[in-house]
Scaffold this active site. Structure first.
Site, PDB file in Angstrom:
ATOM      1  N   ALA A   9       0.798  -1.224   0.000  1.00 39.68           N
ATOM      2  CA  ALA A   9       0.000   0.000   0.000  1.00 39.68           C
ATOM      3  C   ALA A   9       0.829   1.271   0.000  1.00 39.68           C
ATOM      4  CB  ALA A   9      -0.932   0.003   1.213  1.00 39.68           C
ATOM      5  N   ASN A  10       2.056   1.213   0.536  1.00 38.00           N
ATOM      6  CA  ASN A  10       2.872   2.422   0.618  1.00 38.00           C
ATOM      7  C   ASN A  10       3.959   2.483  -0.450  1.00 38.00           C
ATOM      8  OD1 ASN A  10       3.248   4.913   2.015  1.00 38.00           O
ATOM      9  ND2 ASN A  10       5.119   4.093   2.939  1.00 38.00           N
ATOM     10  N   GLY A  11       3.920   1.537  -1.397  1.00 31.03           N
ATOM     11  CA  GLY A  11       4.865   1.577  -2.506  1.00 31.03           C
ATOM     12  C   GLY A  11       4.398   2.538  -3.588  1.00 31.03           C
ATOM     13  N   MET A  13       3.180   1.992  -6.646  1.00 28.66           N
ATOM     14  CA  MET A  13       1.880   1.638  -7.196  1.00 28.66           C
ATOM     15  C   MET A  13       0.794   1.674  -6.127  1.00 28.66           C
ATOM     16  SD  MET A  13       1.785   1.359 -10.384  1.00 28.66           S
ATOM     17  CE  MET A  13       0.073   0.914 -10.235  1.00 28.66           C
ATOM     18  N   ASP A  34       2.109  -3.225   4.207  1.00 29.47           N
ATOM     19  CA  ASP A  34       3.392  -2.877   3.608  1.00 29.47           C
ATOM     20  C   ASP A  34       4.486  -3.298   4.582  1.00 29.47           C
ATOM     21  OD1 ASP A  34       4.176  -0.843   1.119  1.00 29.47           O
ATOM     22  OD2 ASP A  34       5.738  -1.018   2.651  1.00 29.47           O
ATOM     23  N   THR A  85       1.815  -8.117  -8.833  1.00 32.73           N
ATOM     24  CA  THR A  85       3.258  -8.114  -8.614  1.00 32.73           C
ATOM     25  C   THR A  85       3.943  -8.934  -9.700  1.00 32.73           C
ATOM     26  OG1 THR A  85       2.998  -7.849  -6.231  1.00 32.73           O
ATOM     27  CG2 THR A  85       5.063  -8.783  -6.990  1.00 32.73           C
ATOM     28  N   HIS A 141      12.549   0.334 -19.033  1.00 34.04           N
ATOM     29  CA  HIS A 141      11.932   0.688 -17.753  1.00 34.04           C
ATOM     30  C   HIS A 141      12.840   1.624 -16.960  1.00 34.04           C
ATOM     31  CE1 HIS A 141       9.267  -2.784 -18.547  1.00 34.04           C
ATOM     32  NE2 HIS A 141       8.420  -2.149 -17.755  1.00 34.04           N
ATOM     33  N   LYS A 145      13.738  -0.483 -11.423  1.00 34.17           N
ATOM     34  CA  LYS A 145      13.099  -1.788 -11.648  1.00 34.17           C
ATOM     35  C   LYS A 145      14.093  -2.906 -11.352  1.00 34.17           C
ATOM     36  CE  LYS A 145      10.275  -4.388 -14.958  1.00 34.17           C
ATOM     37  NZ  LYS A 145       9.233  -4.644 -13.937  1.00 34.17           N
ATOM     38  N   GLY A 151       8.218  -8.690 -16.699  1.00 28.11           N
ATOM     39  CA  GLY A 151       7.154  -9.679 -16.837  1.00 28.11           C
ATOM     40  C   GLY A 151       6.332  -9.446 -18.085  1.00 28.11           C
TER      41      GLY A 151
END
Length: 251
Positions: A9-11, A13, A34, A85, A141, A145, A151
């Site tokens: 949640a705190n990343g 995304m 998180d 993910t 990217h 990353k 992916g």
């Protein structure tokens, strides 16, 4: 109202998703997980096992090492889960299949609607070109990353291999002085730099002509939007493994 448990949640995304879900009329974040402690307008936890809040769907944008515990929690609580993910190991992918027998699991290597439409287009045109065209994939990217190739690059490569009559061998970058570059190989090349959200190009190079299919992500919002669509879609499912292609087909 669809109550969401947001993993990661705190990343980067996770924060994008918090903002996007707050704009939804039929969805809200009621808990967040998180690995680093953080403050929010909802209860937060550092491990998902500690969460006792009742939720309708889990959305995971965390780290591949966190996914096994998330799947175990989803199975135990019988909660549909969206796994967004990337960088999952083969062992974790096997766990995805096992979990889908007990609850609804949505997994896609890329949550973008456009990328998944691109994969469908690849399956259409590849059979016509495979006998004469080399196929290569280049992905770009940001420099933060961790996984390479992306992916999404593998998702597109698999779309190629789904469509060819003879499976291609993946070559991760090319180097050397005596390469033959046969049609049986599919090169996958990674670029890392700056703040590029994501760019993927599928190159069909044949006799005297080249076709390029390109997808450019202009912001992370497209991935969050796809995850929101996936959460709404999977909320109505009981068990099974779902992906963006199934969502598109049902739409």
């Amino acid at each position: 109202m669809i109550d969401i448990l947001l993993s990661g949640a705190n990343g980067r995304m996770g924060r994008v998703l918090q903002t996007m879900i707050a704009q939804q009329l039929t969805m809200q974040v009621v808990a967040g997980v998180d690995r680093e402690a953080f403050e929010a307008d909802f209860p937060t936890y550092q491990t998902i096992a500690d969460c006792q809040v009742a939720v309708d769907v889990i959305i995971d944008f965390s780290h591949y090492t966190a996914v096994p515990a998330i799947l175990e929690y989803a199975v135990e609580k019988k909660i549909p889960v969206v796994i967004a993910t990337t960088g999952l190991t083969d062992e974790v992918k096997t766990q995805l299949f096992a979990a889908s027998e007990k609850t609804a699991v949505f997994f896609s290597a890329n949550m973008s609607l456009g990328i998944n439409l691109l994969a469908k287009a690849i399956r259409e045109i590849t059979p016509v070109l495979e006998d004469e065209f080399n196929i290569e994939i280049v992905e770009k990217h940001h420099n933060q990353k961790k996984d390479s190739p992306s992916g999404t690059a593998l998702l597109l490569a698999d779309a190629v291999n789904d469509a060819v009559s003879t499976k291609k061998t993946y070559i991760y970058g090319r180097h050397g002085n005596d390469l033959e570059n046969p049609l049986s190989e599919l090169g996958i090349h990674a670029v890392r730099g700056g703040t590029i959200p994501g760019e993927h190009t599928v190159i069909y190079a044949g006799p005297d002509e080249v076709i390029e299919l390109n997808h450019l992500a202009l912001s992370r919002n497209i991935f969050a939007s796809g995850a929101v669509k996936a959460a709404k879609y999977i909320r109505t499912k009981n068990t099974g493994l779902y992906n963006m292609e199934k969502l598109i087909d049902e739409k």
